[in-house]
Design an enzyme around this catalytic site. Structure first.
Site, PDB file in Angstrom:
ATOM      1  N   ASP A   1      41.237  32.135  39.649  1.00  0.00           N
ATOM      2  CA  ASP A   1      40.222  33.189  39.564  1.00  0.00           C
ATOM      3  C   ASP A   1      40.970  34.449  39.151  1.00  0.00           C
ATOM      4  O   ASP A   1      41.670  35.059  39.960  1.00  0.00           O
ATOM      5  CB  ASP A   1      39.531  33.382  40.924  1.00  0.00           C
ATOM      6  CG  ASP A   1      38.284  34.239  40.794  1.00  0.00           C
ATOM      7  OD1 ASP A   1      38.182  34.990  39.801  1.00  0.00           O
ATOM      8  OD2 ASP A   1      37.426  34.145  41.697  1.00  0.00           O
TER       9      ASP A   1
ATOM     10  N   ASP B   1      37.135  30.297  44.002  1.00  0.00           N
ATOM     11  CA  ASP B   1      36.836  31.355  44.977  1.00  0.00           C
ATOM     12  C   ASP B   1      37.378  31.039  46.365  1.00  0.00           C
ATOM     13  O   ASP B   1      37.279  31.886  47.261  1.00  0.00           O
ATOM     14  CB  ASP B   1      35.314  31.577  45.082  1.00  0.00           C
ATOM     15  CG  ASP B   1      34.757  32.373  43.906  1.00  0.00           C
ATOM     16  OD1 ASP B   1      35.480  33.251  43.396  1.00  0.00           O
ATOM     17  OD2 ASP B   1      33.607  32.119  43.499  1.00  0.00           O
TER      18      ASP B   1
ATOM     19  N   THR C   1      34.944  40.708  41.126  1.00  0.00           N
ATOM     20  CA  THR C   1      34.841  41.612  39.961  1.00  0.00           C
ATOM     21  C   THR C   1      33.937  42.812  40.273  1.00  0.00           C
ATOM     22  O   THR C   1      34.209  43.925  39.823  1.00  0.00           O
ATOM     23  CB  THR C   1      34.316  40.843  38.727  1.00  0.00           C
ATOM     24  OG1 THR C   1      35.164  39.712  38.532  1.00  0.00           O
ATOM     25  CG2 THR C   1      34.372  41.701  37.469  1.00  0.00           C
TER      26      THR C   1
ATOM     27  N   ILE D   1      40.152  37.513  38.301  1.00  0.00           N
ATOM     28  CA  ILE D   1      39.774  38.621  39.194  1.00  0.00           C
ATOM     29  C   ILE D   1      38.660  38.092  40.079  1.00  0.00           C
ATOM     30  O   ILE D   1      37.580  37.758  39.598  1.00  0.00           O
ATOM     31  CB  ILE D   1      39.274  39.878  38.434  1.00  0.00           C
ATOM     32  CG1 ILE D   1      40.419  40.498  37.621  1.00  0.00           C
ATOM     33  CG2 ILE D   1      38.729  40.910  39.437  1.00  0.00           C
ATOM     34  CD1 ILE D   1      40.032  41.781  36.883  1.00  0.00           C
ATOM     35  N   ASP D   2      38.969  37.975  41.361  1.00  0.00           N
ATOM     36  CA  ASP D   2      37.934  37.579  42.311  1.00  0.00           C
ATOM     37  C   ASP D   2      37.391  38.863  42.932  1.00  0.00           C
ATOM     38  O   ASP D   2      38.166  39.737  43.326  1.00  0.00           O
ATOM     39  CB  ASP D   2      38.542  36.680  43.385  1.00  0.00           C
ATOM     40  CG  ASP D   2      37.503  36.217  44.381  1.00  0.00           C
ATOM     41  OD1 ASP D   2      36.352  35.981  43.978  1.00  0.00           O
ATOM     42  OD2 ASP D   2      37.848  36.090  45.571  1.00  0.00           O
TER      43      ASP D   2
ATOM     44  N   ASP E   1      39.644  40.540  33.596  1.00  0.00           N
ATOM     45  CA  ASP E   1      39.497  39.109  33.958  1.00  0.00           C
ATOM     46  C   ASP E   1      40.071  38.223  32.841  1.00  0.00           C
ATOM     47  O   ASP E   1      40.855  37.301  33.102  1.00  0.00           O
ATOM     48  CB  ASP E   1      38.016  38.728  34.147  1.00  0.00           C
ATOM     49  CG  ASP E   1      37.276  39.555  35.188  1.00  0.00           C
ATOM     50  OD1 ASP E   1      36.754  38.978  36.142  1.00  0.00           O
ATOM     51  OD2 ASP E   1      37.215  40.804  35.035  1.00  0.00           O
TER      52      ASP E   1
ATOM     53  N   GLU F   1      38.016  30.366  35.844  1.00  0.00           N
ATOM     54  CA  GLU F   1      36.627  30.860  35.848  1.00  0.00           C
ATOM     55  C   GLU F   1      36.084  31.227  34.467  1.00  0.00           C
ATOM     56  O   GLU F   1      34.950  30.889  34.136  1.00  0.00           O
ATOM     57  CB  GLU F   1      36.510  32.088  36.767  1.00  0.00           C
ATOM     58  CG  GLU F   1      35.073  32.621  36.782  1.00  0.00           C
ATOM     59  CD  GLU F   1      34.853  33.839  37.671  1.00  0.00           C
ATOM     60  OE1 GLU F   1      35.814  34.305  38.314  1.00  0.00           O
ATOM     61  OE2 GLU F   1      33.708  34.316  37.704  1.00  0.00           O
TER      62      GLU F   1
HETATM   63  N1  LIG Z   1      24.802  33.758  44.899  1.00  0.00           N
HETATM   64  C1  LIG Z   1      26.080  33.711  45.230  1.00  0.00           C
HETATM   65  N2  LIG Z   1      26.432  33.251  46.437  1.00  0.00           N
HETATM   66  C2  LIG Z   1      27.711  33.202  46.814  1.00  0.00           C
HETATM   67  N3  LIG Z   1      28.740  33.602  46.012  1.00  0.00           N
HETATM   68  C3  LIG Z   1      28.445  34.064  44.787  1.00  0.00           C
HETATM   69  C4  LIG Z   1      27.118  34.144  44.331  1.00  0.00           C
HETATM   70  N4  LIG Z   1      27.142  34.645  43.087  1.00  0.00           N
HETATM   71  C5  LIG Z   1      28.436  34.847  42.773  1.00  0.00           C
HETATM   72  N5  LIG Z   1      29.217  34.489  43.796  1.00  0.00           N
HETATM   73  C6  LIG Z   1      30.675  34.510  43.859  1.00  0.00           C
HETATM   74  O1  LIG Z   1      31.125  35.464  44.783  1.00  0.00           O
HETATM   75  C7  LIG Z   1      32.426  35.843  44.379  1.00  0.00           C
HETATM   76  C8  LIG Z   1      32.808  37.100  45.050  1.00  0.00           C
HETATM   77  O2  LIG Z   1      32.661  36.835  46.396  1.00  0.00           O
HETATM   78  P1  LIG Z   1      32.898  37.924  47.461  1.00  0.00           P
HETATM   79  O3  LIG Z   1      32.993  37.304  48.785  1.00  0.00           O
HETATM   80  O4  LIG Z   1      34.048  38.733  47.016  1.00  0.00           O
HETATM   81  O5  LIG Z   1      31.552  38.708  47.395  1.00  0.00           O
HETATM   82  S1  LIG Z   1      31.419  40.189  47.156  1.00  0.00           S
HETATM   83  O6  LIG Z   1      30.667  40.266  45.920  1.00  0.00           O
HETATM   84  O7  LIG Z   1      32.647  40.808  46.979  1.00  0.00           O
HETATM   85  O8  LIG Z   1      30.799  40.766  48.261  1.00  0.00           O
HETATM   86  C9  LIG Z   1      32.310  35.956  42.897  1.00  0.00           C
HETATM   87  O9  LIG Z   1      33.573  35.776  42.344  1.00  0.00           O
HETATM   88  P2  LIG Z   1      33.992  36.576  41.010  1.00  0.00           P
HETATM   89  O10 LIG Z   1      32.992  36.221  39.953  1.00  0.00           O
HETATM   90  O11 LIG Z   1      35.351  36.012  40.750  1.00  0.00           O
HETATM   91  O12 LIG Z   1      34.010  38.028  41.394  1.00  0.00           O
HETATM   92  C10 LIG Z   1      31.340  34.822  42.552  1.00  0.00           C
HETATM   93  O13 LIG Z   1      32.014  33.660  42.157  1.00  0.00           O
HETATM   94 MG   LIG Z   2      35.664  34.781  42.402  1.00  0.00          MG
HETATM   95 MG   LIG Z   3      32.979  36.158  38.162  1.00  0.00          MG
HETATM   96 MG   LIG Z   4      36.464  36.084  39.092  1.00  0.00          MG
END
Ligand SMILES: Nc1ncnc2c1ncn2[C@@H]1O[C@H](COP(=O)(O)OS(=O)(=O)O)[C@@H](OP(=O)(O)O)[C@H]1O
Ligand SMILES: [Mg+2]
Ligand SMILES: [Mg+2]
Ligand SMILES: [Mg+2]
Length: 355
Positions: free
Chosen positions: A135, A296, A140, A137-138, A47, A70
Site C-alpha cells: 500500500d 491495508d 490517502t 500510501i495507506d 501513491d 493497490e
Molecule cells: N467502505 C470502506 N470500509 C472500510 N475501509 C475502506 C472503505 N473504503 C476504503 N477503505 C480503505 O480504508 C483505508 C484507510 O483506512 P483507515 O483506517 O486509514 O481509514 S481512515 O480513512 O483513515 O479513517 C483505505 O486505504 P487507502 O486507499 O490506502 O488510503 C481504503 O483501502
Molecule cells: Mg490503504
Molecule cells: Mg486508496
Molecule cells: Mg493506499
C-alpha cells in the site's frame, strides 16, 4: 530449510524508507496531484510514485516474486502531465547512503519503464508462493488532510505473513509518546517524527527512527499489558464510512472504557498499539459488500501479533491473506493484547449481534 528473511527485511525497510522520502515531498506540497479512482477514493502522485519505487526495489532483488499493489497505471497512460510529475519525483528520489541505495537496484530508465513497474503490482494473490503486498500510501485521505498515513509492505508466503514493514512519517519517534491523532502545530517541522515498524514471523517486532539513508538500530516493541480495562483506549479510523463509530462507542461503554477513542488514519493504528501507545484497534464493518484489502492489513497484522497481540475479524477468525487481493472471508478487525482479546471480542460480538 526455513529462511530467517534477513535480506527480505533489509530490502523492505530500505524500500519503504526511500518511498517515504518521495511521499514526504508531496505531503509538504500544496498541490498533491490528486485524482479520483473508479470507486471515488483519492489517489495522488505520491501513491503512484511510491508504488513505482517499491516495486523497482523488489524486482531488482526478488525477480520471481509476485506483487499485489493497490494502484494501477491506467489513468496515467492517458494523462501525460500527471505521469511526468510522477516521473520527476521518482527519478529524483534516492537514499542518502549510496550503499543502501545500491541495494535497491539501479535507477528506473524512463517514464514507460516506470508505468510498467506500477503495473507489476497486478497479481491476483492467492494461497501459494511468495507474494509481496504494497500500500504505497495507506490513509490517502489522512495524507491529504495533513494527518497520519503509512507506507506499507509485507511478504506473504503460502498465504502467511512472513515480513511486515510500516513507514509512518507523522508518528513520533518516541515509542512512549502519548497517542494523539494530531501531528503537531507546525506541520513543516519534521523534528521528532517518523518511525519504521517491522516484524519477521517468530522474531518479534521492532521500531526505529525513519531516517533518510541507511538503517539505524531497531528496538524491540511490545503491546502495553492492560491491567484495568477502564484505563484502555481504542484506536480507530477517522472516516466514519470505514468503521462503525456508534457500535464502537457501545463496545467501549460495555467494557468500561471511558477514554475517548483516538482516531487516526492508516496502519499507523496497528503500529501505535504494537508499541503500547494505544491499546485496542477496532474496525467494524459499515457495509455488507465492502471487502477489506490485503495491503491495508498484512504488515500491521504481523507487527501486532509479534508484539504480543492477537488479531482476528469480528467473527473471531484470523485474517486470511490467502484468498486473493481482498480479505474476502473476513469481516472487520479486532486487534488487542492477546490476554484481553477474548474479552474484547466477546463484547464486540454481543454488540454486533453475532452471539
Ligand atoms: N467502505 C470502506 N470500509 C472500510 N475501509 C475502506 C472503505 N473504503 C476504503 N477503505 C480503505 O480504508 C483505508 C484507510 O483506512 P483507515 O483506517 O486509514 O481509514 S481512515 O480513512 O483513515 O479513517 C483505505 O486505504 P487507502 O486507499 O490506502 O488510503 C481504503 O483501502
Ligand atoms: Mg490503504
Ligand atoms: Mg486508496
Ligand atoms: Mg493506499
Amino acid at each position: 530449510m526455513a529462511s530467517n528473511y534477513l535480506k527480505e527485511l533489509e530490502v523492505a525497510l530500505l524500500a519503504v524508507q526511500r518511498a517515504v522520502r518521495l511521499t514526504k515531498r508531496v505531503f509538504h506540497e500544496k498541490a498533491k496531484g490528486t485524482v479520483s479512482k473508479d470507486d471515488k477514493s483519492p489517489v495522488t502522485i505520491g501513491d503512484f510514485g511510491a508504488q513505482a519505487l517499491i516495486i523497482s526495489a523488489l524486482k531488482a532483488n526478488f525477480p520471481h516474486d509476485e506483487i499485489v499493489a493497490e494502484e494501477e497505471p491506467a489513468q496515467l497512460r492517458e494523462d501525460a502531465a500527471l505521469r511526468d510529475q510522477i516521473w520527476e519525483l521518482v527519478r529524483n528520489t534516492k537514499l542518502d547512503d549510496a550503499a543502501a541505495e545500491g541495494l535497491l537496484g539501479g535507477s528506473i530508465p524512463d517514464v514507460d519503464a516506470m508505468l510498467d513497474l506500477i503495473d507489476k503490482g497486478n497479481s491476483k494473490g492467492g494461497p501459494r508462493g511468495r507474494i509481496w503486498t504494497i500500500d504505497p500510501i495507506d490513509g490517502t485521505k489522512g495524507f491529504l488532510r495533513g494527518g497520519q498515513y503509512a507506507v506499507c509492505l509485507a511478504l506473504l508466503e503460502d498465504g502467511q505473513v512472513k515480513v511486515g514493514v510500516l513507514g509512518c512519517p507523522n508518528l513520533p519517534v518516541d515509542d512512549s509518546a502519548p497517542l494523539t491523532a494530531d501531528i503537531g502545530a507546525n506541520q513543516s517541522d519534521d523534528e521528532g517524527r517518523g518511525v519504521l515498524f517491522s516484524a519477521v514471523e517468530g522474531q518479534g517486532a521492532m521500531s526505529r527512527p525513519l531516517g533518510t539513508g541507511g538503517l539505524s538500530e531497531g528496538k524491540t516493541i511490545s503491546m502495553k499489558p492492560i491491567t484495568n480495562m477502564s484505563d484502555a483506549s481504542f484506536c480507530e479510523s477517522v472516516e466514519a464510512g470505514h468503521s462503525n463509530q456508534s457500535e464502537s462507542a457501545q463496545i467501549a461503554q460495555k467494557l468500561g472504557i471511558t477514554n475517548p477513542s483516538v482516531r487516526m488514519d492508516s496502519q499507523a493504528k496497528y503500529g501505535s498499539i504494537a508499541r503500547g501507545a494505544g491499546d485496542i484497534y477496532l474496525r467494524l464493518p459499515t457495509s455488507k459488500t465492502y471487502q477489506e484489502k490485503i495491503w491495508d492489513h498484512a504488515a500491521g497484522d504481523l507487527i501486532v501479533r509479534e508484539a504480543g497481540g492477537q488479531v482476528t475479524d469480528t467473527k473471531g477468525a484470523r485474517l486470511d491473506f490467502s484468498v486473493g487481493r481482498t480479505l474476502a472471508s473476513n469481516s472487520g478487525v479486532v486487534a488487542a493484547p492477546a490476554v484481553v482479546h477474548g474479552q474484547v471480542l466477546d463484547v464486540v460480538q454481543q454488540v454486533l449481534g453475532l452471539k
